[in-house]
Write a protein that holds these residues in place. Sequence first.
Motif, PDB file in Angstrom:
ATOM      1  N   MET A   1       0.703  -1.442  -0.071  1.00 39.94           N
ATOM      2  CA  MET A   1      -0.298  -0.005   0.316  1.00 39.94           C
ATOM      3  C   MET A   1       0.801   1.247  -0.053  1.00 39.94           C
ATOM      4  N   ARG A   2       0.681   2.426  -0.682  1.00 43.09           N
ATOM      5  CA  ARG A   2       0.922   3.528  -0.539  1.00 43.09           C
ATOM      6  C   ARG A   2       1.089   4.245   0.515  1.00 43.09           C
ATOM      7  N   LEU A   3       0.117   3.798   0.962  1.00 45.41           N
ATOM      8  CA  LEU A   3       0.198   4.745   2.768  1.00 45.41           C
ATOM      9  C   LEU A   3       1.465   3.933   3.421  1.00 45.41           C
ATOM     10  N   ASP A   4       2.153   3.237   3.301  1.00 45.82           N
ATOM     11  CA  ASP A   4       2.774   2.758   4.114  1.00 45.82           C
ATOM     12  C   ASP A   4       4.342   2.328   3.641  1.00 45.82           C
ATOM     13  N   ARG A   5       4.057   2.933   2.097  1.00 47.64           N
ATOM     14  CA  ARG A   5       4.968   2.561   1.961  1.00 47.64           C
ATOM     15  C   ARG A   5       5.800   4.413   2.377  1.00 47.64           C
ATOM     16  N   LEU A   6       5.015   5.091   1.680  1.00 47.95           N
ATOM     17  CA  LEU A   6       5.051   6.700   2.408  1.00 47.95           C
ATOM     18  C   LEU A   6       5.436   6.774   4.339  1.00 47.95           C
ATOM     19  N   VAL A   7       5.022   6.484   4.915  1.00 43.95           N
ATOM     20  CA  VAL A   7       5.379   6.701   5.795  1.00 43.95           C
ATOM     21  C   VAL A   7       6.462   5.716   6.543  1.00 43.95           C
ATOM     22  N   SER A   8       7.145   5.231   5.728  1.00 43.15           N
ATOM     23  CA  SER A   8       8.151   4.038   5.884  1.00 43.15           C
ATOM     24  C   SER A   8       9.337   4.565   5.515  1.00 43.15           C
ATOM     25  N   ILE A   9       9.235   6.004   4.385  1.00 43.60           N
ATOM     26  CA  ILE A   9      10.330   6.225   3.000  1.00 43.60           C
ATOM     27  C   ILE A   9      10.375   7.779   4.830  1.00 43.60           C
ATOM     28  N   ILE A  10       9.335   8.142   5.595  1.00 45.50           N
ATOM     29  CA  ILE A  10       9.456   8.785   6.653  1.00 45.50           C
ATOM     30  C   ILE A  10      10.713   8.133   7.644  1.00 45.50           C
ATOM     31  N   MET A  11       9.944   7.235   8.065  1.00 44.84           N
ATOM     32  CA  MET A  11      11.417   7.019   8.683  1.00 44.84           C
ATOM     33  C   MET A  11      12.662   6.766   8.829  1.00 44.84           C
ATOM     34  N   ILE A  12      12.671   6.320   7.427  1.00 40.06           N
ATOM     35  CA  ILE A  12      13.762   6.095   7.279  1.00 40.06           C
ATOM     36  C   ILE A  12      14.735   7.412   6.529  1.00 40.06           C
ATOM     37  N   LEU A  13      13.759   8.605   6.459  1.00 43.66           N
ATOM     38  CA  LEU A  13      14.370   9.435   6.248  1.00 43.66           C
ATOM     39  C   LEU A  13      14.637  10.203   7.796  1.00 43.66           C
ATOM     40  N   LEU A  14      14.137  10.248   8.638  1.00 49.94           N
ATOM     41  CA  LEU A  14      14.085  10.778  10.232  1.00 49.94           C
ATOM     42  C   LEU A  14      15.417  10.078  10.854  1.00 49.94           C
ATOM     43  N   ASP A  15      15.595   8.339  10.235  1.00 48.24           N
ATOM     44  CA  ASP A  15      16.942   7.806  10.909  1.00 48.24           C
ATOM     45  C   ASP A  15      17.884   7.834  10.118  1.00 48.24           C
ATOM     46  N   LYS A  16      17.847   8.625   8.705  1.00 49.14           N
ATOM     47  CA  LYS A  16      18.890   8.569   8.222  1.00 49.14           C
ATOM     48  C   LYS A  16      19.448   9.873   7.553  1.00 49.14           C
ATOM     49  N   LYS A  17      20.072  10.277   7.425  1.00 44.58           N
ATOM     50  CA  LYS A  17      20.674  11.924   7.078  1.00 44.58           C
ATOM     51  C   LYS A  17      20.550  11.768   5.674  1.00 44.58           C
ATOM     52  N   ARG A  18      20.832  11.142   5.019  1.00 44.51           N
ATOM     53  CA  ARG A  18      19.857  11.339   3.697  1.00 44.51           C
ATOM     54  C   ARG A  18      20.265   9.827   3.022  1.00 44.51           C
ATOM     55  N   ILE A  19      19.843   9.716   1.900  1.00 48.61           N
ATOM     56  CA  ILE A  19      19.406   7.711   1.243  1.00 48.61           C
ATOM     57  C   ILE A  19      19.825   8.390  -0.343  1.00 48.61           C
ATOM     58  N   PRO A  20      20.247   7.544  -0.948  1.00 49.95           N
ATOM     59  CA  PRO A  20      20.280   7.752  -2.387  1.00 49.95           C
ATOM     60  C   PRO A  20      18.074   7.267  -2.616  1.00 49.95           C
ATOM     61  N   ALA A  21      18.128   7.944  -4.579  1.00 46.67           N
ATOM     62  CA  ALA A  21      16.545   7.602  -4.564  1.00 46.67           C
ATOM     63  C   ALA A  21      17.482   5.496  -5.403  1.00 46.67           C
ATOM     64  N   GLN A  22      17.917   5.052  -5.356  1.00 43.97           N
ATOM     65  CA  GLN A  22      17.947   4.608  -5.822  1.00 43.97           C
ATOM     66  C   GLN A  22      17.953   2.925  -4.913  1.00 43.97           C
ATOM     67  N   GLU A  23      18.727   3.168  -4.298  1.00 40.29           N
ATOM     68  CA  GLU A  23      18.995   2.977  -2.234  1.00 40.29           C
ATOM     69  C   GLU A  23      17.287   2.400  -2.332  1.00 40.29           C
ATOM     70  N   LEU A  24      16.316   3.974  -1.730  1.00 44.07           N
ATOM     71  CA  LEU A  24      14.924   3.787  -1.744  1.00 44.07           C
ATOM     72  C   LEU A  24      14.226   2.811  -2.611  1.00 44.07           C
ATOM     73  N   ALA A  25      13.986   2.638  -3.864  1.00 45.83           N
ATOM     74  CA  ALA A  25      14.217   2.122  -4.961  1.00 45.83           C
ATOM     75  C   ALA A  25      13.906   0.681  -5.310  1.00 45.83           C
ATOM     76  N   ASP A  26      14.698   0.502  -4.289  1.00 45.92           N
ATOM     77  CA  ASP A  26      15.555  -1.223  -4.405  1.00 45.92           C
ATOM     78  C   ASP A  26      14.747  -1.780  -2.991  1.00 45.92           C
ATOM     79  N   LYS A  27      14.685  -0.917  -1.684  1.00 43.90           N
ATOM     80  CA  LYS A  27      14.143  -1.376  -0.577  1.00 43.90           C
ATOM     81  C   LYS A  27      12.732  -1.514  -0.971  1.00 43.90           C
ATOM     82  N   PHE A  28      12.307  -0.845  -1.848  1.00 43.61           N
ATOM     83  CA  PHE A  28      10.785  -1.402  -1.731  1.00 43.61           C
ATOM     84  C   PHE A  28       9.966  -1.452  -3.051  1.00 43.61           C
ATOM     85  N   GLU A  29      11.078  -1.912  -4.023  1.00 45.54           N
ATOM     86  CA  GLU A  29      10.921  -2.860  -4.917  1.00 45.54           C
ATOM     87  C   GLU A  29       9.608  -2.076  -6.129  1.00 45.54           C
TER      88      GLU A  29
END
Length: 309
Positions: A1-29
């Motif tokens: 679900m998109r909501l789940d992915r959006l929340v996960s991305i926010i949590m990742i960005l809060l936890d990490k200082k910076r993350i590449p777009a490709q890494e996010l794409a790979d993580k969420f397939e």
Amino acid sequence: MRLDRLVSIIMILLDKKRIPAQELADKFEVSLRTIYRDIDAIDIAGIPIRSIPGVGGGFEIMPKYKVDSNVFSRNDLSSILLGLSSVSGIVQSDTFIHALEKVKTLIPDEHARDIEFKANQIHIDMSPWIGNIQIQNNLEVIKQALHAVKLVTFSYRDHRGNITERTVEPYQLVLKSNRWYCHSYCLTKKDYRLFRLSRISNVRTLSQSFDVRAYEKPRLDFDDRLETIQTKVKIRIHKSLVDRVLDFCTFDCLIEDGDAHYILEFPFIENDFYYNTILSFGNKCECLSPAHIRAEVINRIDAILSIYI
């Protein structure tokens, strides 16, 4: 679900200082285009995201920004809590528990009781009343191996009772129809396999890591195949069996036959599982037709009877 992915991305960005777009794409397939749309949606929602180009670049939340709890509605927070609570109950993990606690910090005090009430309206508990207690241990070992990208070895008993030793590259844990599976690349068979966790014993993680292959997702939808191999058998059941047969069909299939019985068209595949299902109904079920399936049920009853005579 998109909501789940959006929340996960926010949590990742809060936890990490910076993350590449490709890494996010790979993580969420998902595709890079999808990630860019998600980042735009988060930015529009009020969380300022900036993109850093070049080597070492990526997405990050603007420095000194703190997520405003008003970004999420009460329904959003209830849905997020429900999802995280359910997953943390199924897969025991500190990661899910910590994520759950983070989300709870976003809840305004004046709405906490209402949100908690809504989040508790659905409870998912996949633990069996009775069953194989080894499954949870297998789940935890494989989950840790997935995270560490390590090989796993175990003994595997197939549906015929044959035991083989397997070494696999684990890629995905799958919960399908109340059963846990591990989709892996089997080094013994040189192909992808779906292993049922209840058939696994002596599982352990090896120290050897592996290079991730071009992953092939397991096929979990067999509706088109079922149309060709599934048939209907006419059975007569006592009303006490209704609860059990409703796992296979609907109320509309039941036709009253006197005060205490029903006749129905029961979905059936000619294999051991379905024959054993019919036999498990005992003397409260009679297979009426087709004739060859009725004859096979009688043969199997005779085989059982021969053990006791």
